[in-house]
Design an enzyme around this catalytic site. Sequence first.
Site, PDB file in Angstrom:
ATOM      1  N   ASP A 149     -18.899 -10.031  -8.993  1.00 30.28           N
ATOM      2  CA  ASP A 149     -19.617  -9.801  -7.738  1.00 30.28           C
ATOM      3  C   ASP A 149     -19.541 -11.015  -6.808  1.00 30.28           C
ATOM      4  OD1 ASP A 149     -20.328  -7.499  -9.019  1.00 30.28           O
ATOM      5  OD2 ASP A 149     -22.495  -7.738  -8.769  1.00 30.28           O
ATOM      6  N   ASP A 150     -19.718 -10.709  -5.514  1.00 24.88           N
ATOM      7  CA  ASP A 150     -19.952 -11.711  -4.461  1.00 24.88           C
ATOM      8  C   ASP A 150     -18.700 -12.431  -3.958  1.00 24.88           C
ATOM      9  OD1 ASP A 150     -22.546 -10.965  -4.894  1.00 24.88           O
ATOM     10  OD2 ASP A 150     -23.160 -12.858  -5.832  1.00 24.88           O
ATOM     11  N   HIS A 197     -19.822  -4.161  -2.094  1.00 19.73           N
ATOM     12  CA  HIS A 197     -21.058  -4.861  -2.464  1.00 19.73           C
ATOM     13  C   HIS A 197     -21.871  -5.189  -1.203  1.00 19.73           C
ATOM     14  CE1 HIS A 197     -23.558  -6.620  -5.475  1.00 19.73           C
ATOM     15  NE2 HIS A 197     -23.313  -7.903  -5.197  1.00 19.73           N
ATOM     16  N   HIS A 201     -24.680  -8.699   2.147  1.00 20.16           N
ATOM     17  CA  HIS A 201     -25.446  -9.034   0.934  1.00 20.16           C
ATOM     18  C   HIS A 201     -26.841  -9.571   1.299  1.00 20.16           C
ATOM     19  CE1 HIS A 201     -26.251 -10.618  -3.157  1.00 20.16           C
ATOM     20  NE2 HIS A 201     -25.251  -9.819  -3.551  1.00 20.16           N
ATOM     21  N   HIS A 310     -19.841 -13.248 -11.834  1.00 21.48           N
ATOM     22  CA  HIS A 310     -19.727 -13.563 -10.408  1.00 21.48           C
ATOM     23  C   HIS A 310     -18.515 -14.466 -10.162  1.00 21.48           C
ATOM     24  CE1 HIS A 310     -23.923 -12.295 -10.832  1.00 21.48           C
ATOM     25  NE2 HIS A 310     -23.863 -11.967  -9.540  1.00 21.48           N
TER      26      HIS A 310
END
Length: 346
Positions: A149-150, A197, A201, A310
């Site tokens: 993620d991210d 995502h 965010h 991540h």
Amino acid sequence: MFYYSVFGGIALFQEHPGVKPSMSFFLIIIPVLLAIIPVLAAFSLLQENRTSNEQRVSALEEEIQRLEEERDSLKEKISALEKEASALKEENTGFRQDIEEKDSKIEHLQEEKKEYEDRLKDMEEKLKLYGAAGITENKNQKVAYLTFDDGPSENTEKVLDILSKYKIKATFFVVGRQNMPERYKRILKEGHAIGNHTYSHDYSKIYSSVDAFFEDFDKLNSLLEAFTGQTTDIFRFPGGSHNTVSKSAGGSEIIKEIIEEASKRGYKYFDWNVTASDATLAGGMVPKETIVNNVLSGTKGRKNIIVLMHDAGSKDTTVEALPEIIEGLSAQGYKFGVLSKYVQGM
């Protein structure tokens, strides 16, 4: 005047005492002859004119007959051409109908072809996105879906290098990075999956309403399409679908409402059932050993796992832990796959 002069002269001559009776006869007949000759000449001329006119009339009648014959011949030709044209018209109509039928068949076959191509594409996507060979053949096969993620960031490049070395695929739930088009492209080019995502965010922003969430969501999909030529139909909630921050931003039902709308739009979300817990240490990095242990110990009793990690720029220890995680999961009997809308949630 000429004849009167002649006859007058003859009369005077006859009265002369020396003229004999026989000479008087000739003197009488001469004027008669002189009078008949022009009449005969005129009659002969009329005869010639009549003959000439008759010849002309005959020639004209022959010409008329010839023209009538030509006319009749042309009529026959026209009739024959009209029949031929009619036959060609009927044949042309038949050809047109045949062409229309063939066009209809071609259109039907093209639609059928597209349907089969779509099915094939779905099948290929399923085979590709279910992961490594043997996953669909062996129902007892354990499958690990590594997710990051991210990203993207410079650490994404390092993660991709490691995945390439081990010849496995993963899923990247990305956010919006206007200055990193090549990283998005590389993820897809090397056979990995991309998930949405959200662009920002930003919890307070995206969870304020359903519309706000999908405005941010669509912004990222537009970015992906601009950079890679394609969008994605899978996503992960920032913080996961069980996060508590969303409730303060949009109410207790906001996640449920987003899920319902996402389903209507054909999107599927994924949480995780194993976490590296690499984002829990405020102000610092979680040690590599801790990340490895978190993942490998979290698999106990699980056949299929979705592992949360991540690849943000600050997650250096996650990159360092990745080789040991891959080797440890392989030793536990896992094969690696990528997520798609065909994969069941864990």
